[in-house]
Design a protein around this motif. Sequence first.
Motif, short mmCIF file in Angstrom:
data_model
loop_
_atom_site.label_atom_id
_atom_site.label_comp_id
_atom_site.label_asym_id
_atom_site.label_seq_id
_atom_site.Cartn_x
_atom_site.Cartn_y
_atom_site.Cartn_z
N MET A 105 0.83 -1.21 0.00
CA MET A 105 0.00 0.00 0.00
C MET A 105 0.86 1.26 0.00
O MET A 105 0.58 2.22 -0.71
CB MET A 105 -0.91 0.01 1.25
CG MET A 105 -2.06 -0.94 1.19
SD MET A 105 -3.70 -0.24 0.73
CE MET A 105 -3.46 0.74 -0.68
N HIS A 106 1.92 1.25 0.81
CA HIS A 106 2.77 2.44 0.91
C HIS A 106 3.40 2.76 -0.44
O HIS A 106 3.42 3.92 -0.88
CB HIS A 106 3.84 2.20 1.98
CG HIS A 106 4.66 3.40 2.28
ND1 HIS A 106 4.87 3.87 3.53
CD2 HIS A 106 5.30 4.26 1.45
CE1 HIS A 106 5.62 4.96 3.46
NE2 HIS A 106 5.90 5.21 2.20
N THR A 107 3.88 1.71 -1.12
CA THR A 107 4.49 1.93 -2.44
C THR A 107 3.43 2.44 -3.42
O THR A 107 3.72 3.31 -4.26
CB THR A 107 5.13 0.63 -2.95
OG1 THR A 107 5.95 0.08 -1.91
CG2 THR A 107 5.99 0.89 -4.18
N LEU A 109 1.00 4.36 -2.73
CA LEU A 109 0.77 5.78 -2.46
C LEU A 109 1.82 6.66 -3.16
O LEU A 109 1.51 7.77 -3.59
CB LEU A 109 0.76 6.07 -0.96
CG LEU A 109 -0.43 5.54 -0.17
CD1 LEU A 109 -0.35 5.98 1.29
CD2 LEU A 109 -1.77 5.97 -0.77
N HIS A 110 3.05 6.15 -3.26
CA HIS A 110 4.05 6.91 -4.03
C HIS A 110 3.59 7.06 -5.47
O HIS A 110 3.73 8.13 -6.07
CB HIS A 110 5.40 6.18 -4.02
CG HIS A 110 6.18 6.38 -2.76
ND1 HIS A 110 7.35 7.09 -2.70
CD2 HIS A 110 5.96 5.95 -1.50
CE1 HIS A 110 7.82 7.08 -1.46
NE2 HIS A 110 7.00 6.40 -0.72
N LEU A 111 3.03 5.99 -6.05
CA LEU A 111 2.56 6.07 -7.44
C LEU A 111 1.37 7.02 -7.55
O LEU A 111 1.28 7.78 -8.52
CB LEU A 111 2.18 4.67 -7.94
CG LEU A 111 3.34 3.67 -8.02
CD1 LEU A 111 2.84 2.32 -8.51
CD2 LEU A 111 4.45 4.19 -8.92
N PRO A 203 11.91 11.95 -0.50
CA PRO A 203 12.39 11.48 0.79
C PRO A 203 11.31 10.66 1.49
O PRO A 203 10.14 11.05 1.47
CB PRO A 203 12.66 12.77 1.58
CG PRO A 203 12.61 13.86 0.58
CD PRO A 203 11.71 13.40 -0.52
N CYS A 204 11.67 9.53 2.05
CA CYS A 204 10.68 8.71 2.76
C CYS A 204 11.41 7.72 3.66
O CYS A 204 12.40 7.14 3.26
CB CYS A 204 9.80 7.96 1.76
SG CYS A 204 8.49 7.01 2.58
N GLY A 205 10.90 7.55 4.86
CA GLY A 205 11.49 6.59 5.80
C GLY A 205 10.72 5.29 5.89
O GLY A 205 11.02 4.45 6.71
N THR A 207 8.52 1.66 4.59
CA THR A 207 8.91 0.36 4.03
C THR A 207 8.17 0.16 2.71
O THR A 207 6.97 0.44 2.61
CB THR A 207 8.59 -0.79 4.99
OG1 THR A 207 7.21 -0.75 5.32
CG2 THR A 207 9.41 -0.69 6.26
N HIS A 208 8.89 -0.32 1.71
CA HIS A 208 8.35 -0.44 0.35
C HIS A 208 8.66 -1.81 -0.22
O HIS A 208 9.59 -2.47 0.23
CB HIS A 208 8.97 0.63 -0.56
CG HIS A 208 8.95 2.01 0.02
ND1 HIS A 208 9.90 2.44 0.91
CD2 HIS A 208 8.08 3.03 -0.15
CE1 HIS A 208 9.61 3.69 1.28
NE2 HIS A 208 8.52 4.07 0.66
N VAL A 209 7.91 -2.20 -1.27
CA VAL A 209 8.24 -3.44 -1.99
C VAL A 209 9.35 -3.15 -3.00
O VAL A 209 9.67 -1.99 -3.27
CB VAL A 209 6.99 -4.03 -2.69
CG1 VAL A 209 6.02 -4.57 -1.65
CG2 VAL A 209 6.31 -3.01 -3.60
ZN LIG Z 1 7.51 5.78 1.13
#
Ligand SMILES: [Zn+2]
Length: 238
Positions: A105-107, A109-111, A203-205, A207-209
């Motif tokens: 989900m986090h990845t 959101l970047h898209l 910038p992001c701290g 966790t991503h796939v």
């Molecule tokens: Zn991120």
Amino acid sequence: MATDCLFRDDSYLKSCDARVVALTEQGGLVLDRTVFYATSGGQPGDTGTLTTSAGVTVPIATAVYTDAAKSEIAHVPAPGSPALKVGDTVTAAVDWDKRYARMRMHTALHLLSAVLPYAVTGGSVGETESRLDFDIPEAGLDKDDITTKVNAMIGGNAAVSSRWISDAELEANPGLVKTMSVKPPMGTGRVRLIEIAGLDLQPCGGTHVRTTEEIGKVQVTQIEKKGKQNRRVRLALV
Ligand SMILES: [Zn+2]
């Protein structure tokens, strides 16, 4: 004492051996190293367990930073858990299915932020549904159009990678910061950048796939008006 945050260099680590180095006033357990992501940037802290060599298991309800510089993590035991003491050695294991869903989900959101190139004013990562709030002057966003664009980026199977830059480099490139409400932690001398090849860099701290195809299909489920210029866009795994 600074925690060695193993998840920053390898978000796929499910467990690690560690030692209890401190107890916080609130009963949180500080380890010398951890795979637990701590609540930050709209992504919740991990749940999981700490298990001693004697077989005592402490369920962990969440993990939080104890300092503004985000250097030390406290693991918050579930109420009624057995007590551990400084010096105990443990195996720290996250609830992997939940964590992996949050990575997908986090990845995604970047898209979403790449499809909607507006300032982000907030966000939240869940296991099945997440959201970003955008500063968008006009309405007229189309759910199906955004869904199609995000899924096309996912289907392109772009690589996701991280690297570190100095605070000075980030200050020289203020356009890298999309999120107005969650400033990247500055002051430690370096900032972590997440790049989705050809699509997004910020910038992001979190966790991503490793690749966008791991996200799977997503759908924009709702676009809400939140104030004059604010649009809340909800995205779900399908
Ligand atoms: Zn991120």
